[in-house]
Design an enzyme around this catalytic site. Structure first.
Site, PDB file in Angstrom:
ATOM      1  N   SER A  32       0.818  -1.217   0.000  1.00 50.83           N
ATOM      2  CA  SER A  32       0.000   0.000   0.000  1.00 50.83           C
ATOM      3  C   SER A  32       0.856   1.273   0.000  1.00 50.83           C
ATOM      4  O   SER A  32       0.491   2.264  -0.643  1.00 50.83           O
ATOM      5  CB  SER A  32      -0.948  -0.010   1.199  1.00 50.83           C
ATOM      6  OG  SER A  32      -0.213  -0.101   2.400  1.00 50.83           O
ATOM      7  N   GLY A  90       5.018  -9.083   3.489  1.00 49.79           N
ATOM      8  CA  GLY A  90       3.635  -9.178   3.936  1.00 49.79           C
ATOM      9  C   GLY A  90       2.681  -9.356   2.757  1.00 49.79           C
ATOM     10  O   GLY A  90       1.666 -10.040   2.842  1.00 49.79           O
ATOM     11  N   GLU A 146      11.229  -8.544  -4.802  1.00 44.75           N
ATOM     12  CA  GLU A 146      11.694  -7.328  -4.118  1.00 44.75           C
ATOM     13  C   GLU A 146      13.175  -7.443  -3.790  1.00 44.75           C
ATOM     14  O   GLU A 146      13.939  -6.488  -3.942  1.00 44.75           O
ATOM     15  CB  GLU A 146      10.888  -7.112  -2.830  1.00 44.75           C
ATOM     16  CG  GLU A 146       9.440  -6.715  -3.107  1.00 44.75           C
ATOM     17  CD  GLU A 146       8.563  -6.662  -1.864  1.00 44.75           C
ATOM     18  OE1 GLU A 146       7.479  -6.082  -1.955  1.00 44.75           O
ATOM     19  OE2 GLU A 146       8.952  -7.210  -0.816  1.00 44.75           O
ATOM     20  N   ASP A 197      10.548   1.225  -1.830  1.00 40.41           N
ATOM     21  CA  ASP A 197       9.622   0.174  -1.395  1.00 40.41           C
ATOM     22  C   ASP A 197       9.289   0.354   0.090  1.00 40.41           C
ATOM     23  O   ASP A 197      10.017   1.028   0.824  1.00 40.41           O
ATOM     24  CB  ASP A 197      10.270  -1.202  -1.634  1.00 40.41           C
ATOM     25  CG  ASP A 197       9.260  -2.338  -1.589  1.00 40.41           C
ATOM     26  OD1 ASP A 197       8.060  -2.081  -1.399  1.00 40.41           O
ATOM     27  OD2 ASP A 197       9.686  -3.502  -1.736  1.00 40.41           O
ATOM     28  N   GLY A 198       8.233  -0.272   0.513  1.00 37.72           N
ATOM     29  CA  GLY A 198       7.819  -0.244   1.919  1.00 37.72           C
ATOM     30  C   GLY A 198       8.458  -1.381   2.706  1.00 37.72           C
ATOM     31  O   GLY A 198       9.350  -2.079   2.215  1.00 37.72           O
TER      32      GLY A 198
HETATM   33  C1  5RP Z   1       5.216  -6.673   0.062  1.00 35.91           C
HETATM   34  C2  5RP Z   1       6.053  -5.898   1.010  1.00 35.91           C
HETATM   35  C3  5RP Z   1       5.547  -4.564   1.459  1.00 35.91           C
HETATM   36  O1  5RP Z   1       6.541  -3.620   1.256  1.00 35.91           O
HETATM   37  C4  5RP Z   1       5.207  -4.647   2.919  1.00 35.91           C
HETATM   38  O2  5RP Z   1       4.288  -5.704   3.120  1.00 35.91           O
HETATM   39  C5  5RP Z   1       4.622  -3.329   3.423  1.00 35.91           C
HETATM   40  O3  5RP Z   1       3.345  -3.160   2.891  1.00 35.91           O
HETATM   41  P1  5RP Z   1       2.460  -1.885   3.222  1.00 35.91           P
HETATM   42  O4  5RP Z   1       3.128  -0.714   2.571  1.00 35.91           O
HETATM   43  O5  5RP Z   1       1.122  -2.215   2.605  1.00 35.91           O
HETATM   44  O6  5RP Z   1       2.372  -1.751   4.708  1.00 35.91           O
HETATM   45  O7  5RP Z   1       7.099  -6.302   1.420  1.00 35.91           O
HETATM   46  O8  5RP Z   1       5.744  -7.932  -0.200  1.00 35.91           O
END
Ligand code: 5RP
Length: 219
Positions: A30, A96, A103, A81-82
């Site tokens: 997200s 997650g 990634e 990226d998050g």
């Molecule tokens: C996906 C990831 C995302 O970066 C991680 O889950 C964070 O997600 P969000 O920005 O929705 O909190 O690693 O595989």
């Protein structure tokens, strides 16, 4: 401020790291989605993007941003990226959303990893969030037993298949004091594609959304 507003704030800040005329690495989730929304506003300044998941590729294409194959890109100055959890030392748990393997590949190629996250993601020790492990389906039972031997509680992510056609085992209850060592140890188990620890190659910069503004850690 809501959690989404904090994510939007870091997404806006991350646009400053976009390199003119270059291809940019774009993560999943997200927070990365908010970043894509911001990237779309400056899309004429970039050559294109490499996506870390099919979902991200679809969102980029929806904005008319050209999505490039990583193998046709020589240079990736920045990856944004998050994370699910991140420490002050910039080690992370990711995956997650289940996109951890792609990634990790894009992060490995990128010269700079800029992590964007709201303040709830900053932790003193990794492991409260269950560690995702991408596994070749026939190794499910074996890898699960190895996770128990490591002190974790493995749980199959039901009904989920990764973009690479594999399964995810989420491992609960690991208190990860030495993420570099644990990352290598789990990756060494037969049948593991990769695990969601990003410690060997952590982030270079964290843009953390807090109620008092965007805090920057690293450079
Ligand atoms: C996906 C990831 C995302 O970066 C991680 O889950 C964070 O997600 P969000 O920005 O929705 O909190 O690693 O595989």
């Amino acid at each position: 401020m809501t959690q989404d507003e904090l994510k939007q704030a870091v997404a806006r800040e991350a646009v400053k790291y976009v390199v003119e005329d270059a291809v940019i690495g774009v993560g999943s989730g997200s927070t990365a989605d908010f970043f894509i929304d911001e990237l779309a506003k400056v899309k004429n300044r970039i050559a294109g993007a490499v996506a870390s998941s099919e979902k991200t590729a679809a969102r980029l294409k929806g904005y008319g941003i050209p999505v490039q194959n990583l193998n046709s890109v020589n240079e990736l100055p920045v990856y944004i990226d998050g994370a699910d959890e991140i420490t002050e030392h910039l080690a992370m748990i990711k995956g997650g959303g289940g996109a951890l393997t792609r990634e990790k590949i894009v992060a490995a190629v990128a010269r700079k990893f800029v992590c964007i996250a709201d303040e709830s993601k900053l932790v003193p020790v990794l492991g409260e969030f269950p560690l995702p492990v991408e596994v070749i389906p026939m190794a499910r039972g074996y890898v699960a037993r190895q996770m128990v031997a490591l002190g974790g509680t493995p749980k199959l992510r039901e009904g989920f298949t990764t973009d690479n056609g594999n399964i995810i085992i989420d491992v609960w209850g690991l208190k990860i004091l030495n993420p570099v060592e644990i990352e290598a140890r789990i990756n060494n188990i037969a049948g593991v594609v990769t695990n969601g620890l990003f410690a060997q190659r952590g982030a270079d910069v964290l843009l953390l959304g807090t109620k008092s503004g965007v805090r920057k850690i690293g450079k």
